[in-house]
Write a protein that holds these residues in place. Structure first.
Motif, PDB file in Angstrom:
ATOM      1  N   THR A  79     -24.826 -56.089   1.638  1.00  0.00           N
ATOM      2  CA  THR A  79     -25.409 -56.710   2.820  1.00  0.00           C
ATOM      3  C   THR A  79     -24.458 -57.791   3.308  1.00  0.00           C
ATOM      4  O   THR A  79     -24.146 -58.728   2.571  1.00  0.00           O
ATOM      5  N   GLY A  80     -23.996 -57.634   4.524  1.00  0.00           N
ATOM      6  CA  GLY A  80     -23.047 -58.582   5.095  1.00  0.00           C
ATOM      7  C   GLY A  80     -23.684 -59.408   6.193  1.00  0.00           C
ATOM      8  O   GLY A  80     -24.909 -59.491   6.300  1.00  0.00           O
ATOM      9  N   ASN A  81     -22.838 -59.987   7.005  1.00  0.00           N
ATOM     10  CA  ASN A  81     -23.268 -60.810   8.121  1.00  0.00           C
ATOM     11  C   ASN A  81     -22.745 -60.225   9.432  1.00  0.00           C
ATOM     12  O   ASN A  81     -21.683 -59.593   9.454  1.00  0.00           O
ATOM     13  N   ASP A  82     -23.469 -60.469  10.502  1.00  0.00           N
ATOM     14  CA  ASP A  82     -23.070 -59.977  11.815  1.00  0.00           C
ATOM     15  C   ASP A  82     -21.651 -60.444  12.145  1.00  0.00           C
ATOM     16  O   ASP A  82     -21.313 -61.611  11.956  1.00  0.00           O
ATOM     17  N   GLY A  83     -20.815 -59.525  12.589  1.00  0.00           N
ATOM     18  CA  GLY A  83     -19.451 -59.840  12.983  1.00  0.00           C
ATOM     19  C   GLY A  83     -18.422 -59.678  11.880  1.00  0.00           C
ATOM     20  O   GLY A  83     -17.226 -59.778  12.140  1.00  0.00           O
ATOM     21  N   GLU A  84     -18.845 -59.438  10.650  1.00  0.00           N
ATOM     22  CA  GLU A  84     -17.901 -59.237   9.551  1.00  0.00           C
ATOM     23  C   GLU A  84     -17.374 -57.807   9.540  1.00  0.00           C
ATOM     24  O   GLU A  84     -18.062 -56.885   9.955  1.00  0.00           O
ATOM     25  N   THR A  85     -16.162 -57.643   9.038  1.00  0.00           N
ATOM     26  CA  THR A  85     -15.611 -56.322   8.787  1.00  0.00           C
ATOM     27  C   THR A  85     -15.479 -56.194   7.276  1.00  0.00           C
ATOM     28  O   THR A  85     -14.858 -57.040   6.633  1.00  0.00           O
ATOM     29  N   ILE A  86     -16.072 -55.141   6.714  1.00  0.00           N
ATOM     30  CA  ILE A  86     -16.159 -54.965   5.270  1.00  0.00           C
ATOM     31  C   ILE A  86     -15.206 -53.864   4.812  1.00  0.00           C
ATOM     32  O   ILE A  86     -15.137 -52.799   5.412  1.00  0.00           O
ATOM     33  N   TYR A  87     -14.479 -54.137   3.740  1.00  0.00           N
ATOM     34  CA  TYR A  87     -13.588 -53.185   3.083  1.00  0.00           C
ATOM     35  C   TYR A  87     -13.954 -53.182   1.604  1.00  0.00           C
ATOM     36  O   TYR A  87     -14.582 -54.117   1.118  1.00  0.00           O
ATOM     37  N   TYR A  88     -13.507 -52.175   0.858  1.00  0.00           N
ATOM     38  CA  TYR A  88     -13.738 -52.201  -0.580  1.00  0.00           C
ATOM     39  C   TYR A  88     -12.748 -51.337  -1.339  1.00  0.00           C
ATOM     40  O   TYR A  88     -12.104 -50.455  -0.771  1.00  0.00           O
ATOM     41  N   THR A  89     -12.631 -51.632  -2.633  1.00  0.00           N
ATOM     42  CA  THR A  89     -11.899 -50.801  -3.583  1.00  0.00           C
ATOM     43  C   THR A  89     -12.818 -50.591  -4.779  1.00  0.00           C
ATOM     44  O   THR A  89     -13.814 -51.302  -4.944  1.00  0.00           O
TER      45      THR A  89
END
Length: 125
Positions: A70-80
């Motif tokens: 769960t992120g915040n509005d306007g964030e761009t999420i990446y992952y490994t």
């Protein structure tokens, strides 16, 4: 054992409903190595996997194929994904690649148009 497991592959995103929320689900194919004991998701916010992770998931079992964030509005999420075996050897996958970008969380409605009109409109019959 001093051989690191193979990396998780096919990193991507699962679509969930409703579309206008801040919950995203990462999906992947776990390491093909038979000795993998754990996996961990390394989350990156606005940094495309180039800095230290912003946060990490709990330790996940070897066969897990998804994890929610769960992120915040306007964030761009990446992952490994980091895969580890019982001997402590680990391998981290490449960064999720959604056409060279992460998942943008955007639930803000566009602004209202201030002026709408037609200029030089010619209708012919």
């Amino acid at each position: 054992d001093n051989t690191a497991p193979t990396a998780a592959t096919s990193l991507g995103w699962a679509e969930i409903a409703p579309h206008n929320n801040l919950l995203v689900t990462a999906v992947w194919t776990p390491s093909a190595s038979s000795d993998v004991l754990t996996q961990q998701v390394n989350w990156y916010v606005n940094s495309a996997c180039i800095a230290a992770p912003s946060s990490q998931s709990a330790i996940l079992g070897a066969g897990v194929t998804s994890e929610a964030y769960t992120g915040n509005d306007g964030e761009t999420i990446y992952y490994t994904i980091t895969s580890a075996d019982a001997a402590g050897n680990s391998t981290t996958s490449g960064c999720v690649d959604t056409f060279s970008s992460g998942m943008l969380l955007d639930i803000t409605a566009p602004g209202v148009a201030l002026q709408v009109g037609l200029k030089n409109l010619h209708i012919t019959q």
